[in-house]
Design an enzyme around this catalytic site. Structure first.
Site, PDB file in Angstrom:
ATOM      1  CB  THR A  40      -0.880   0.011   1.279  1.00 21.74           C
ATOM      2  OG1 THR A  40      -1.629  -1.193   1.342  1.00 21.74           O
ATOM      3  CG2 THR A  40      -1.817   1.201   1.299  1.00 21.74           C
ATOM      4  CB  SER A 143      -4.954  -2.315   6.085  1.00 21.41           C
ATOM      5  OG  SER A 143      -4.212  -1.202   5.619  1.00 21.41           O
ATOM      6  CB  ILE A 182      -7.194   9.252   3.865  1.00 18.52           C
ATOM      7  CG1 ILE A 182      -6.142   8.171   4.113  1.00 18.52           C
ATOM      8  CG2 ILE A 182      -7.626   9.272   2.396  1.00 18.52           C
ATOM      9  CD1 ILE A 182      -6.508   6.784   3.657  1.00 18.52           C
ATOM     10  CG  HIS A 443      19.327  32.274  13.828  1.00 13.58           C
ATOM     11  ND1 HIS A 443      17.990  32.397  14.127  1.00 13.58           N
ATOM     12  CD2 HIS A 443      19.700  33.426  13.205  1.00 13.58           C
ATOM     13  CE1 HIS A 443      17.578  33.587  13.729  1.00 13.58           C
ATOM     14  NE2 HIS A 443      18.585  34.232  13.159  1.00 13.58           N
TER      15      HIS A 443
END
Ligand code: FAD
Ligand code: NAI
Length: 465
Positions: A40, A143, A182, A443
């Site tokens: 995925t 998933s 999402i 910095h």
């Protein structure tokens, strides 16, 4: 040949587990049902979504902020098919990288659907049927998008994130169900490109699980800058379609029924573990009430020698969580004693400004009755942020009231998906807010906001505000 380990699934959990097993001297096979490796995350998740987030951000900035920098671009044009093509090329190069890793580590790749015949035999059904003999198995099947029982995902008008990453024409309008990660990321992509985006959310807030102040400020920013219409506290009850449009029906707080019409409806209400076709029943492994494979503290299932990791087991559905588990399971199998600190797995939403958090939320500490102090530093007080015109957001450091140990860090701002790593390091080494406040930060950088928020948490003495 008999393999020491067979990994089923080649996502960030599976391929990383395979690499670590090979590094530790095991003979490894990996089975993937698709022709490309990476799961995925690489194919339809993290990488393509970030490619489109970056492209759309360039377009948005060219339209809205370049002129203030003194840059004129003439007539700005959007070549949406090219944007999608570039995304696919990024995916191609990235998945090719996993193929290279498999070769480098002498891992045999089997293409096809893997299923258990028994705990030492994996059938691979692809172009040809193959059988793998193996001593141990790691399940890393990940998933799939989940939906609501009454919604039919037709993949044409009612779509999931997978289709939303593949559209060929820019939609005029899109209703998104779910203001989670999402919904906010892909909602940002389309809103930046000019799509009218409405997000319908059941809860009274966005990005559940993240710090409440971040959620509030992020929503304010997305409303103001991207004109996203958030409809919170709305329970979606029906979705209907015609060939060209969708209608989302929802119930608002007053119990009234309201409708949202758009060209597309993106369903982003979570993901569910994927175990279909794996043949778990042939080895006596069952899933829990949420479809996840139960494992012990060594990622072993109820069957000795069969392990599971990543999205298919409990915990956050995140690529870096799956990767940590991939490394860990390989090391457990090799007899080592690795450890994962789940509390310190960071979460990020790649909107602009980005949101990120690690460690405890304030609500959790309140519930635990633990006394804490909070330090905050807004990016509008950062010279670096002013230089880049990225002044939205803040860094929030939460420290123990007594010991000053940092307990949580939550951020909204520019490039803080990278900056959250400093918080993870600090907390892994149990740093105090004073420790971070006394460390030199280059910095001008966005990272100075972390130092300043730490100084504020330590003794209420930030230097630049
Ligand atoms: P997966 O990546 O899902 O891989 C499982 C693999 O197993 C798949 O390739 C599947 O085809 C294969 N498979 C399944 N069953 C079989 C079988 N029986 N035989 C052979 N192969 C099989 N997470 C982040 O941390 N950061 C992000 O920015 C992020 N962005 C995301 C954006 C989107 C749009 C989506 C949808 C997800 C995103 N995620 C992100 C979540 C992340 O993709 C997952 O948490 C991660 O991929 C889980 O890894 P995994 O290895 O457990 O499973
Ligand atoms: P999510 O769990 O983040 O959000 C789902 C949202 O839908 C929630 O806000 C929920 O309240 C809402 N919802 C549920 N039912 C609803 C209903 N009936 N009506 C209206 N709203 C409803 O899930 P999402 O966004 O689908 O993402 C899935 C997984 O993918 C997440 O667990 C996340 O971890 C992972 N992911 C991670 C990313 C990252 O790390 N940057 C990016 C994208 C996905």
């Amino acid at each position: 040949m008999k393999y020491d380990i067979t990994v089923i699934g080649s996502g960030p959990g599976g391929y990383i587990a395979a690499v670590r097993c090979a590094q530790l001297g095991m003979k490894v096979a990996i089975v993937e049902k698709y022709n490309t490796l990476g799961g995925t995350c690489l194919n339809v998740g993290c990488i393509p979504s970030k490619a489109l987030l970056d492209s759309s951000e360039h377009y948005f900035n060219a339209q809205h902020t370049f002129s203030e920098h003194g840059i004129g671009v003439g007539k700005l044009e959007l070549d949406f098919p090219q944007m999608i093509k570039r995304k696919s090329e990024v995916v191609g190069v990235t998945t090719g990288g996993v193929e290279y890793l498999m070769k480098k580590n002498k891992i045999d790749v089997f293409t096809g659907m893997g299923s258990f015949k028994d705990k030492n035999t994996i059938l691979v059904s692809g172009e040809k049927e193959q059988t793998i003999q193996t001593d141990k198995v790691i399940i890393a099947t990940g998933s799939k998008p989940s939906t609501l029982p009454f919604i039919k995902i037709d993949k044409k008008r009612v779509i999931t994130s997978t289709e939303a990453l593949e559209l060929q024409k820019l939609p005029k309008s899109m209703t998104i169900i779910g203001a989670g990660i999402i919904g906010c990321e892909l909602g940002s992509v389309y809103a930046r490109l000019g799509t009218k985006v409405t997000i319908v959310e059941y809860l009274d807030r966005i990005v559940p699980g993240m710090d409440k102040d971040i959620a509030k400020e992020l929503m304010r920013s997305m409303k103001k800058n991207l004109k996203i219409d958030f409809q919170l506290s709305h329970k979606v009850t029906a979705v209907s379609t015609t060939t060209r449009s969708t209608t989302v029906t929802a119930e608002n707080k007053k119990g009234e029924s309201v409708e949202f019409k758009a060209e597309y409806c993106l369903v982003a209400v979570g993901r569910r573990p994927y175990t279909e076709g794996l043949g778990l029943e042939h080895i006596g492994v069952s899933t829990d009430e949420r479809g996840r494979i139960p494992v012990d503290e060594h990622f072993q299932t109820a069957v000795p020698g069969v392990y599971a990791i990543g999205d298919v087991i409990k915990g956050a559905m995140l690529a870096h969580k799956a990767e940590e588990e991939g490394v860990c399971v390989a090391e457990f199998i090799a007899g080592q004693k690795p450890h994962i600190n789940y509390r310190l797995i960071p979460g990020v939403v790649y909107t602009w400004p980005e949101g990120a958090g690690v460690g405890y939320l304030e609500e959790e500490l309140k519930e635990m009755g633990r006394e804490y102090k909070v330090g905050k530093f807004p990016f509008k007080a950062s010279g670096r942020a002013r230089a880049s015109m990225d002044t939205e957001g803040f860094v929030k450091v939460i420290a123990d009231k007594e010991t000053d140990e940092i307990l949580g860090v939550h951020m909204l701002g520019p490039r803080i998906a990278d900056l959250i790593a400093e918080a993870v390091v600090a907390m892994e080494y149990r740093a105090t807010a004073e420790d971070i406040g006394r460390m030199s930060h280059a910095h001008p950088t966005f990272a100075e906001a972390m130092k300043e928020a730490a100084l504020d948490a330590w003794a209420g003495m930030p230097l630049n505000i």
